[in-house]
Design an enzyme around this catalytic site. Structure first.
Site, PDB file in Angstrom:
ATOM      1  N   ASN A   1       0.858  -1.188   0.000  1.00  0.00           N
ATOM      2  CA  ASN A   1       0.000   0.000   0.000  1.00  0.00           C
ATOM      3  C   ASN A   1       0.893   1.235   0.000  1.00  0.00           C
ATOM      4  O   ASN A   1       1.595   1.506   0.962  1.00  0.00           O
ATOM      5  CB  ASN A   1      -0.890  -0.034   1.256  1.00  0.00           C
ATOM      6  CG  ASN A   1      -2.025   0.970   1.186  1.00  0.00           C
ATOM      7  OD1 ASN A   1      -1.932   1.962   0.471  1.00  0.00           O
ATOM      8  ND2 ASN A   1      -3.078   0.705   1.932  1.00  0.00           N
TER       9      ASN A   1
ATOM     10  N   GLU B   1      -2.449   0.382  -4.419  1.00  0.00           N
ATOM     11  CA  GLU B   1      -1.975  -0.920  -3.946  1.00  0.00           C
ATOM     12  C   GLU B   1      -1.358  -1.708  -5.086  1.00  0.00           C
ATOM     13  O   GLU B   1      -1.922  -1.772  -6.179  1.00  0.00           O
ATOM     14  CB  GLU B   1      -3.142  -1.710  -3.351  1.00  0.00           C
ATOM     15  CG  GLU B   1      -3.808  -1.018  -2.161  1.00  0.00           C
ATOM     16  CD  GLU B   1      -5.036  -1.764  -1.685  1.00  0.00           C
ATOM     17  OE1 GLU B   1      -4.871  -2.722  -0.920  1.00  0.00           O
ATOM     18  OE2 GLU B   1      -6.139  -1.397  -2.106  1.00  0.00           O
TER      19      GLU B   1
END
Length: 311
Positions: free
Chosen positions: A209, A256
């Site tokens: 992330n 992500e």
């Protein structure tokens, strides 16, 4: 290349050739101007200088303006360094600086601080308090203070402006092919890997992330992309999702990346990720099972695309 945090911290034993601008994107149009700058410096045995300002003037003077830039100031410096530039001067743009009169700017910044022997600038360049001075004024100051002014033509500047506009539009639309073609390199996102909700791991696709600290950085439109990064000295490919993950009830946008054939811990590390192409727009699937099937198809597409790069 040496980077200076202010014109007043600049040091050089030689005269300089200076150009002034944002150079956001450092795209193919900008590269032509930098090539003229570095060539002129070499011919005259001077040093090449790009003078830019941060924050962007509109960030300070138009606080309600939602300014998004193609590059962070760090990314811009890295790109300029590759072009053979001698010096990048990132001068702080403040209210006091914005009120500096044109002649004071020329004398204090260009002449006394940067030792300018030549200034390469656009035909429509305006500067000084309220942007009242133009290139004709600059030429007069050049005669007064002993530096040459080389004018960049209307056509050359329009090429640069059109490229910047097209790049921003393409990125908003997620048209990575067009953006990368104008840039001359893959658009990059740089930030720190932070903890997320671990949704990817539950779906069989654990992701890194990415948190981008600079809120002025332009993020491509929501969708799924093929990406590449350089991690621990090796090229690692993957697929990135920019979006809110609506299928699993997401609201906030995240960035992500699932890296292929890679299982090292990336939390807390700083990554620069290049976006190579778009696979599809983000979708809200009727079930998690359909989402997983789509991700499997995304992986097949990505691996096929990556393999084509290696042929």
């Amino acid at each position: 290349m040496k980077t200076h945090s202010s014109a007043h911290t600049f040091t050089s034993e030689k005269g300089t050739v200076v150009t002034i601008g944002t150079f956001d994107g450092v795209h193919i149009g900008h590269k032509k101007i930098i090539a003229r700058l570095t060539e002129s410096a070499q011919v005259n045995q001077w040093e090449s200088v790009v003078l830019t300002f941060f924050p962007h003037p509109r960030m300070l003077l138009q606080k309600d303006a939602d300014i998004k830039l193609i590059n962070t100031i760090t990314e811009r410096g890295d790109l300029l360094e590759k072009l053979g530039l001698d010096h990048l001067v990132v001068h702080p743009f403040t209210i006091d600086f914005s009120r500096m009169h044109a002649e004071d700017f020329v004398e204090e910044i260009l002449v006394n601080a940067l030792h300018a022997k030549k200034v390469i600038i656009g035909y429509d360049h305006r500067f000084g308090r309220n942007r009242t001075a133009n290139i004709d004024d600059l030429k007069q100051f050049g005669a007064q203070f002993g530096f040459e002014v080389e004018e960049i033509s209307k056509q050359e500047l329009e090429d640069v402006a059109v490229s910047s506009t097209k790049i921003r539009t393409a990125l908003h639309e997620g048209d990575i092919d067009k953006a990368n073609a104008y840039l001359g390199y893959p658009i990059m996102l740089e930030g720190n890997v932070v903890y997320g909700k671990s949704l990817g791991k539950k779906l069989g696709y654990p992701t890194a992330n990415l948190h981008i600290q600079e809120d002025y950085k332009l993020i491509p439109g929501q969708g799924v992309y093929v990406v590449r990064s350089y991690i621990e000295g090796a090229i690692v490919y993957g697929m990135m999702n920019i979006g809110t993950n609506p299928t699993v009830g997401g609201v906030a946008q995240t960035i992500e990346t699932y890296f292929f054939d890679f299982d090292s811990d990336l939390y807390g590390k700083r990554l620069s990720i290049e976006i190579l192409c778009k696979i599809r727009s983000e979708q809200n699937f009727e079930s998690v099972e359909l989402l997983i099937e789509a991700m499997k198809e995304d992986e097949i597409f990505s691996r096929t695309y990556i393999q084509s790069l290696k042929v």
